[in-house]
Design a protein around this motif. Sequence first.
Motif, short mmCIF file in Angstrom:
data_model
loop_
_atom_site.label_atom_id
_atom_site.label_comp_id
_atom_site.label_asym_id
_atom_site.label_seq_id
_atom_site.Cartn_x
_atom_site.Cartn_y
_atom_site.Cartn_z
N ALA A 274 0.95 -1.34 0.18
CA ALA A 274 -0.03 0.04 -0.13
C ALA A 274 0.94 1.35 0.08
O ALA A 274 1.76 1.38 0.76
CB ALA A 274 -0.83 -0.19 1.06
N ASP A 275 0.84 2.08 -0.93
CA ASP A 275 1.72 3.20 -1.34
C ASP A 275 0.88 4.40 -0.82
O ASP A 275 -0.32 4.49 -1.46
CB ASP A 275 2.30 3.03 -2.59
N MET A 276 1.57 5.36 -0.58
CA MET A 276 1.01 6.87 -0.64
C MET A 276 2.12 7.61 -1.25
O MET A 276 3.44 7.89 -0.42
CB MET A 276 0.89 7.30 0.82
N MET B 69 -6.12 6.24 3.19
CA MET B 69 -4.89 6.07 3.91
C MET B 69 -4.27 7.30 4.40
O MET B 69 -4.14 8.34 3.77
CB MET B 69 -4.09 5.24 3.15
N MET B 70 -4.05 7.40 5.86
CA MET B 70 -3.69 8.70 6.23
C MET B 70 -2.56 8.44 7.65
O MET B 70 -2.80 7.62 8.29
CB MET B 70 -4.52 9.75 6.80
N HIS B 71 -1.59 9.26 7.57
CA HIS B 71 -0.63 9.20 8.78
C HIS B 71 -1.57 9.89 9.97
O HIS B 71 -2.19 11.13 9.87
CB HIS B 71 0.52 10.06 8.48
N VAL B 72 -1.42 8.96 10.89
CA VAL B 72 -2.28 9.46 12.10
C VAL B 72 -2.03 9.35 13.57
O VAL B 72 -0.97 8.35 13.75
CB VAL B 72 -3.73 8.52 12.10
N ALA B 73 -1.65 10.39 14.43
CA ALA B 73 -1.12 10.35 15.66
C ALA B 73 0.23 9.88 15.61
O ALA B 73 0.63 9.04 16.43
CB ALA B 73 -1.89 9.41 16.50
N GLU B 74 1.20 10.33 14.67
CA GLU B 74 2.48 10.10 14.44
C GLU B 74 3.40 10.89 15.14
O GLU B 74 4.65 10.66 15.60
CB GLU B 74 3.03 10.00 12.98
N MET B 75 3.22 12.14 15.13
CA MET B 75 4.15 13.51 15.36
C MET B 75 3.70 14.04 16.79
O MET B 75 2.54 14.14 17.16
CB MET B 75 3.98 14.50 14.25
N ILE C 180 -14.00 11.52 8.92
CA ILE C 180 -12.93 10.65 8.35
C ILE C 180 -13.10 9.06 8.94
O ILE C 180 -12.46 8.38 8.32
CB ILE C 180 -11.59 11.46 8.21
N LEU C 181 -13.28 9.01 10.35
CA LEU C 181 -13.19 7.77 11.06
C LEU C 181 -14.25 6.75 10.59
O LEU C 181 -15.41 6.85 10.79
CB LEU C 181 -12.94 7.89 12.40
N SER C 182 -13.78 5.77 9.47
CA SER C 182 -14.91 4.92 9.17
C SER C 182 -14.06 3.65 8.88
O SER C 182 -12.91 3.69 8.92
CB SER C 182 -15.55 5.38 7.99
N PRO C 183 -14.85 2.65 8.55
CA PRO C 183 -14.10 1.16 7.85
C PRO C 183 -13.53 1.53 6.91
O PRO C 183 -12.47 0.75 6.45
CB PRO C 183 -15.24 0.38 7.80
N ARG C 184 -13.33 2.63 6.12
CA ARG C 184 -12.72 3.09 4.91
C ARG C 184 -11.20 3.57 5.31
O ARG C 184 -10.52 3.29 4.39
CB ARG C 184 -13.17 3.84 3.98
N LEU C 185 -10.88 3.78 6.44
CA LEU C 185 -9.75 4.41 7.06
C LEU C 185 -8.68 3.57 7.43
O LEU C 185 -8.98 2.80 8.16
CB LEU C 185 -9.94 5.63 7.94
N ILE C 186 -7.57 3.42 6.66
CA ILE C 186 -6.34 2.69 6.97
C ILE C 186 -5.43 3.88 8.04
O ILE C 186 -4.78 4.86 7.28
CB ILE C 186 -5.62 2.42 5.86
N ALA C 187 -5.33 3.92 9.19
CA ALA C 187 -4.65 4.94 10.04
C ALA C 187 -3.28 4.45 10.23
O ALA C 187 -2.99 3.27 10.67
CB ALA C 187 -5.42 5.01 11.32
N VAL C 188 -2.42 5.20 9.56
CA VAL C 188 -0.81 4.76 9.67
C VAL C 188 -0.25 5.21 11.00
O VAL C 188 -0.34 6.38 11.26
CB VAL C 188 -0.22 5.32 8.33
N HIS C 189 0.58 4.34 11.67
CA HIS C 189 1.24 4.78 12.96
C HIS C 189 0.57 4.66 14.26
O HIS C 189 0.84 3.66 14.86
CB HIS C 189 2.08 6.15 12.54
#
Length: 462
Positions: free
Chosen positions: A135-137, A224-230, A253-262
Amino acid sequence: MQPENPLDRRPVLLPDLCIRGGAVLTLDAKWRIFDPGFVAIKDSRIVAVGHLAEAEQWPARETLDVSGTLIMPGYVNAHTHISMSPFRGAMEDAPDRLTRFIFPLENAMVRSKLVYDAAMFTIAEMVRSGTTCFADMYYFEEEVARAADAAGVRALAGETVVDFPAPDADRPYGGIERAEHLAKDWKGHPRIRPCLAPHAPYTVDASHLAEIAALAEKLDIPVMMHVAEMDSEHARFSATHGSVLRYLDTTGILSPRLIAVHMLYLDEEDIALAAKRGISVAHCPVSNAKSGRPICPAWRLSEAGVSVGLGTDGPLSGNTMDMQTITSMYPKLQKVREHRRDIVPARTALYAATMGGAHVLGLSADIGSLEEGKRADIQVVALDDFNVLPVHDWYATAVYALQAHNVRDVLVDGRFVLRDGKLQFADERELKERLLYHARQSAATIRALQPAPMHPHHTAGT
């Protein structure tokens, strides 16, 4: 009633390929292991898997004897930025590296040609270590999709959206329109799935997150989004909403579609919220550790019912693109975080790197395990080297002993992309030459941005 004859279950047409003789780790719901076993493949899908004694019931056009190997699902790399490979090793160990160095470097150097060439190079690196899906961004994500298609691998391709002009968009949020085109151009492809990729809560505002959520619903694609990383992100949204995740819950934005990264800065309320909203998590243990940030509470998320997959992150973030390293580090860091040796056993870690990633990407009906009816995304691993001998526990060997050089064969949709250790889709020397060309082109910009003296990049063969 006559008992069922196993021969009656055979397809009318012969399987294209039967891989036989190795130990088969299915990673299915029953954790079946066939030692020795076989996998039969027809038209990109697995038609039979079982004990070696049953293989004679499935004569194939080609039979591959892999005795003395381990046959298991290909790895699913749940998050990366593969076209950052020309910059690997640059500007390391610097604080605020993303905004001070990486964003300016990308603005100066990232163009469509670099993205394609670097994608092909890094896909080769991933394939040689057993990865069949990623999975790429990134920017110019159509080039990543094109490279994945040319290589014959599986990919989730996410067009990056940011609140400033980007390398592929001359205005803020121009990535949204580009993502729409990407979604339409690649709709229905058997291996490439488009995705919306807002960069992070601190680079995409609430109104645009809501717009992206609605667009993803309309196009029926993931986000797909970077979440709670920094740490700065954590401080900002904790002050206004209690946490990053609770802020995001106000945007839709929070739903089963979201891939939360980190997902590093979470409390128990956040974990419960993630489970309630049905989001999935791509955990990148190596890049997070390298950045000196907290360890994602991945075990706690999983225990709460959240799907967790593993990712390498980009070549500039985690540096290594082999999933063996990631899979091995995942349980170790979770044990350190929780001060418990008994959590995340080896088979759970291997599940996260295969079926877990497939769940996160919404592909678990097709990949992630070796089962009848699923796509034939398979790796065959040699077991004749020092680092893997002896074998007492298949899962422990797979998680703690395997290294990238042990991978012998890799198939995607039943087609070899690596055979006997040789790439089947590109010339390795040409891939390396193109990568080094872009590294040389970037060197002056890297030196100008680098805050301290550095050694020259490797230019072997030039």
